[in-house]
Design a protein around this motif. Sequence first.
Motif, PDB file in Angstrom:
ATOM      1  N   MET A 165      72.457 -11.581  27.629  1.00 41.08           N
ATOM      2  CA  MET A 165      71.969 -11.670  26.245  1.00 41.08           C
ATOM      3  C   MET A 165      71.093 -10.458  25.915  1.00 41.08           C
ATOM      4  N   LYS A 166      70.248 -10.058  26.868  1.00 36.92           N
ATOM      5  CA  LYS A 166      69.379  -8.899  26.624  1.00 36.92           C
ATOM      6  C   LYS A 166      70.202  -7.633  26.453  1.00 36.92           C
ATOM      7  N   GLU A 167      71.237  -7.459  27.276  1.00 40.04           N
ATOM      8  CA  GLU A 167      72.082  -6.272  27.172  1.00 40.04           C
ATOM      9  C   GLU A 167      72.819  -6.243  25.833  1.00 40.04           C
ATOM     10  N   MET A 168      73.279  -7.410  25.369  1.00 37.78           N
ATOM     11  CA  MET A 168      73.930  -7.489  24.062  1.00 37.78           C
ATOM     12  C   MET A 168      72.960  -7.049  22.966  1.00 37.78           C
ATOM     13  N   ALA A 169      71.707  -7.497  23.058  1.00 33.73           N
ATOM     14  CA  ALA A 169      70.696  -7.128  22.060  1.00 33.73           C
ATOM     15  C   ALA A 169      70.375  -5.637  22.123  1.00 33.73           C
ATOM     16  N   ILE A 170      70.290  -5.093  23.340  1.00 32.25           N
ATOM     17  CA  ILE A 170      69.969  -3.673  23.509  1.00 32.25           C
ATOM     18  C   ILE A 170      71.048  -2.800  22.886  1.00 32.25           C
ATOM     19  N   ILE A 171      72.313  -3.099  23.180  1.00 25.46           N
ATOM     20  CA  ILE A 171      73.407  -2.289  22.632  1.00 25.46           C
ATOM     21  C   ILE A 171      73.463  -2.424  21.110  1.00 25.46           C
ATOM     22  N   GLY A 172      73.311  -3.657  20.610  1.00 21.63           N
ATOM     23  CA  GLY A 172      73.409  -3.913  19.173  1.00 21.63           C
ATOM     24  C   GLY A 172      72.279  -3.332  18.353  1.00 21.63           C
ATOM     25  N   THR A 173      71.078  -3.254  18.925  1.00 16.57           N
ATOM     26  CA  THR A 173      69.914  -2.793  18.141  1.00 16.57           C
ATOM     27  C   THR A 173      69.484  -1.367  18.450  1.00 16.57           C
ATOM     28  N   GLN A 174      69.931  -0.807  19.576  1.00 18.40           N
ATOM     29  CA  GLN A 174      69.480   0.520  19.962  1.00 18.40           C
ATOM     30  C   GLN A 174      70.570   1.591  19.888  1.00 18.40           C
ATOM     31  N   PHE A 175      71.846   1.175  19.834  1.00 20.72           N
ATOM     32  CA  PHE A 175      72.916   2.172  19.902  1.00 20.72           C
ATOM     33  C   PHE A 175      73.998   2.017  18.834  1.00 20.72           C
ATOM     34  N   ALA A 176      74.027   0.911  18.113  1.00 21.10           N
ATOM     35  CA  ALA A 176      75.096   0.674  17.131  1.00 21.10           C
ATOM     36  C   ALA A 176      74.830   1.436  15.837  1.00 21.10           C
ATOM     37  N   ILE A 215      73.364  15.881  14.570  1.00 19.64           N
ATOM     38  CA  ILE A 215      73.925  15.059  15.646  1.00 19.64           C
ATOM     39  C   ILE A 215      73.087  15.197  16.921  1.00 19.64           C
ATOM     40  N   LEU A 216      72.655  16.422  17.236  1.00 21.21           N
ATOM     41  CA  LEU A 216      71.810  16.645  18.414  1.00 21.21           C
ATOM     42  C   LEU A 216      70.483  15.900  18.266  1.00 21.21           C
ATOM     43  N   GLY A 217      69.881  15.994  17.078  1.00 17.75           N
ATOM     44  CA  GLY A 217      68.623  15.289  16.837  1.00 17.75           C
ATOM     45  C   GLY A 217      68.772  13.788  16.987  1.00 17.75           C
ATOM     46  N   LEU A 218      69.863  13.250  16.444  1.00 21.02           N
ATOM     47  CA  LEU A 218      70.130  11.818  16.587  1.00 21.02           C
ATOM     48  C   LEU A 218      70.266  11.427  18.049  1.00 21.02           C
ATOM     49  N   ALA A 219      70.974  12.248  18.831  1.00 22.66           N
ATOM     50  CA  ALA A 219      71.184  11.942  20.247  1.00 22.66           C
ATOM     51  C   ALA A 219      69.864  11.931  21.013  1.00 22.66           C
ATOM     52  N   ILE A 220      69.053  12.969  20.807  1.00 18.84           N
ATOM     53  CA  ILE A 220      67.790  13.086  21.541  1.00 18.84           C
ATOM     54  C   ILE A 220      66.829  11.963  21.156  1.00 18.84           C
ATOM     55  N   VAL A 221      66.631  11.786  19.859  1.00 19.49           N
ATOM     56  CA  VAL A 221      65.660  10.786  19.398  1.00 19.49           C
ATOM     57  C   VAL A 221      66.152   9.369  19.714  1.00 19.49           C
ATOM     58  N   SER A 222      67.468   9.136  19.667  1.00 17.06           N
ATOM     59  CA  SER A 222      68.010   7.815  19.998  1.00 17.06           C
ATOM     60  C   SER A 222      67.659   7.413  21.424  1.00 17.06           C
ATOM     61  N   VAL A 223      67.775   8.364  22.349  1.00 18.57           N
ATOM     62  CA  VAL A 223      67.433   8.089  23.749  1.00 18.57           C
ATOM     63  C   VAL A 223      65.949   7.752  23.881  1.00 18.57           C
ATOM     64  N   ILE A 224      65.100   8.528  23.204  1.00 15.53           N
ATOM     65  CA  ILE A 224      63.646   8.291  23.270  1.00 15.53           C
ATOM     66  C   ILE A 224      63.298   6.917  22.707  1.00 15.53           C
ATOM     67  N   VAL A 225      63.841   6.605  21.537  1.00 12.16           N
ATOM     68  CA  VAL A 225      63.516   5.337  20.867  1.00 12.16           C
ATOM     69  C   VAL A 225      64.053   4.147  21.666  1.00 12.16           C
ATOM     70  N   ALA A 226      65.267   4.279  22.199  1.00 14.04           N
ATOM     71  CA  ALA A 226      65.829   3.188  23.002  1.00 14.04           C
ATOM     72  C   ALA A 226      65.026   2.979  24.280  1.00 14.04           C
ATOM     73  N   PHE A 227      64.601   4.078  24.902  1.00 13.88           N
ATOM     74  CA  PHE A 227      63.775   3.997  26.121  1.00 13.88           C
ATOM     75  C   PHE A 227      62.518   3.175  25.859  1.00 13.88           C
ATOM     76  N   ILE A 228      61.901   3.399  24.703  1.00 14.07           N
ATOM     77  CA  ILE A 228      60.690   2.655  24.343  1.00 14.07           C
ATOM     78  C   ILE A 228      61.032   1.236  23.882  1.00 14.07           C
ATOM     79  N   GLY A 229      62.072   1.131  23.039  1.00 13.21           N
ATOM     80  CA  GLY A 229      62.405  -0.155  22.419  1.00 13.21           C
ATOM     81  C   GLY A 229      62.747  -1.265  23.387  1.00 13.21           C
ATOM     82  N   VAL A 230      63.415  -0.917  24.502  1.00 14.36           N
ATOM     83  CA  VAL A 230      63.804  -1.971  25.457  1.00 14.36           C
ATOM     84  C   VAL A 230      62.618  -2.463  26.284  1.00 14.36           C
ATOM     85  N   ARG A 231      61.501  -1.745  26.205  1.00 13.57           N
ATOM     86  CA  ARG A 231      60.333  -2.082  27.022  1.00 13.57           C
ATOM     87  C   ARG A 231      59.228  -2.787  26.245  1.00 13.57           C
ATOM     88  N   ILE A 232      59.465  -3.042  24.971  1.00 11.24           N
ATOM     89  CA  ILE A 232      58.461  -3.741  24.160  1.00 11.24           C
ATOM     90  C   ILE A 232      59.098  -4.955  23.488  1.00 11.24           C
TER      91      ILE A 232
END
Length: 444
Positions: A206-217, A241-258
């Motif tokens: 369930m957590k992985e489904m939420a992570i993919i749906g809210t951090q990468f979709a 596209i480069l900015g989206l890729a870089i910032v997406s990784v940063i935001v997802a890294f933080i988002g899954v931990r809070i």
Amino acid sequence: MTTSNKKLMNTLKFILGTTFGILFVLIPFNFSGTVDTILFYYLKVFIHSFDWLLQPILVLLIILSALLSLIDQLKPGTFIGKQRLMAKLFSTTPFYVVNRILGAIIAVMVYFKMGPEFLISADTGGAMLSLATQLSIIVPMMLLFQTFILEFGAMEFLGEFIGVIVRPLFKTSEICATSILSAWVGPGNAAIMGTKELFEQGYFTMKEMAIIGTQFATGSIGWIVVVSSVLGVVDQLGWIILGLAIVSVIVAFIGVRIPPISKYPDTYVEGKKVTQEVVKEGSAWNRAVTNASNRAGELTFKNFLNKIDNMSFYVLWLTPIIVSWGTIALIVALFTPILGWISLPVQWILQLFNVPEASQAASAILSGFADNYLPVILASNIASVETRMIVAIMSIMPIIYLSETATLLTSTKAVPKFLDVLIIFIQRTIISLPFVIIFVKLVL
């Protein structure tokens, strides 16, 4: 067939099926000046050619969805509740029945152009019915053709290489790697539906489904091109596209931990994880090819037939909700001062970094919660290239918007509570904005 021949056939099945899926669904090509994937381009051509027929059909389907769900609500135990797919599509709660009825009323009023202008205008109800018509074709077809990417062994193959990265970065299992890539490159709505399907099959928790749906979709590559083109920054597309890729990784890294995502249970559907025979010996390449080939060997035509459930679920279950919620959200954004009030914190951040036209940009960015095209509309008159580039990236970064993905996330239970959807949108907006501003200032 000998064992070696079977292995060879399975390997060919993996290579040919996955290659077709990537070329057809994910890779953008230039079609006489239009950059899009093959599937997306020809679906859009089809929609443009037959919109006169598709829209009234969709209106009828929305009405049918509302009527059948109302019948099931008023008289339980009919044929609707006894047939598996019918029950899945039309047996729901009073809240969603009311929303379907509202969606049907709006669809009829918009189609026949009767009612108050704020409801049926091209910027509100008209925009949502048009969008819903396009998505009712695009999303089901994406769900069908994503089978080539997700079920011909690519997940197992990439899991051997990217999996070692996604686990420490995003707290997901290796098998999520392909879905993460597919969600980021392809349409977010189809990614959420596809992730739900894989969760139901026991591949994701369930957590992985939420992570993919809210951090990468995110929006698709084609959508990023559309946004950049309308805002007049298509010449900066590579940087965007480069900015989206870089910032997406940063935001997802933080988002899954809070919270709220960090608090979601890391459990499989009904507590059961899908069982697979996985090769663990040999080189990473050998393991990747063998596991992918084994997966491809298990695939049959039934894998494609199984998509009918989610394809019909999107059209008959979600489309009426998308029309009703999306129209209301657009009315609030365009015809009330609420957006200006709630965008003040974003305006302060923009002003702190000396971003030009901060007030208009802040309203545009926050309007993305209603619909991901609203920021493009509200920022189209901004003079500063820097500000338009920031808005372009920020219109895609938050991922969540009421007209569609918020509805998908809650109805598929990827995010159980609507409050969590709102919190995640705010988190992604506030966390990503400073990084996006710094990135744009550096590249310009």
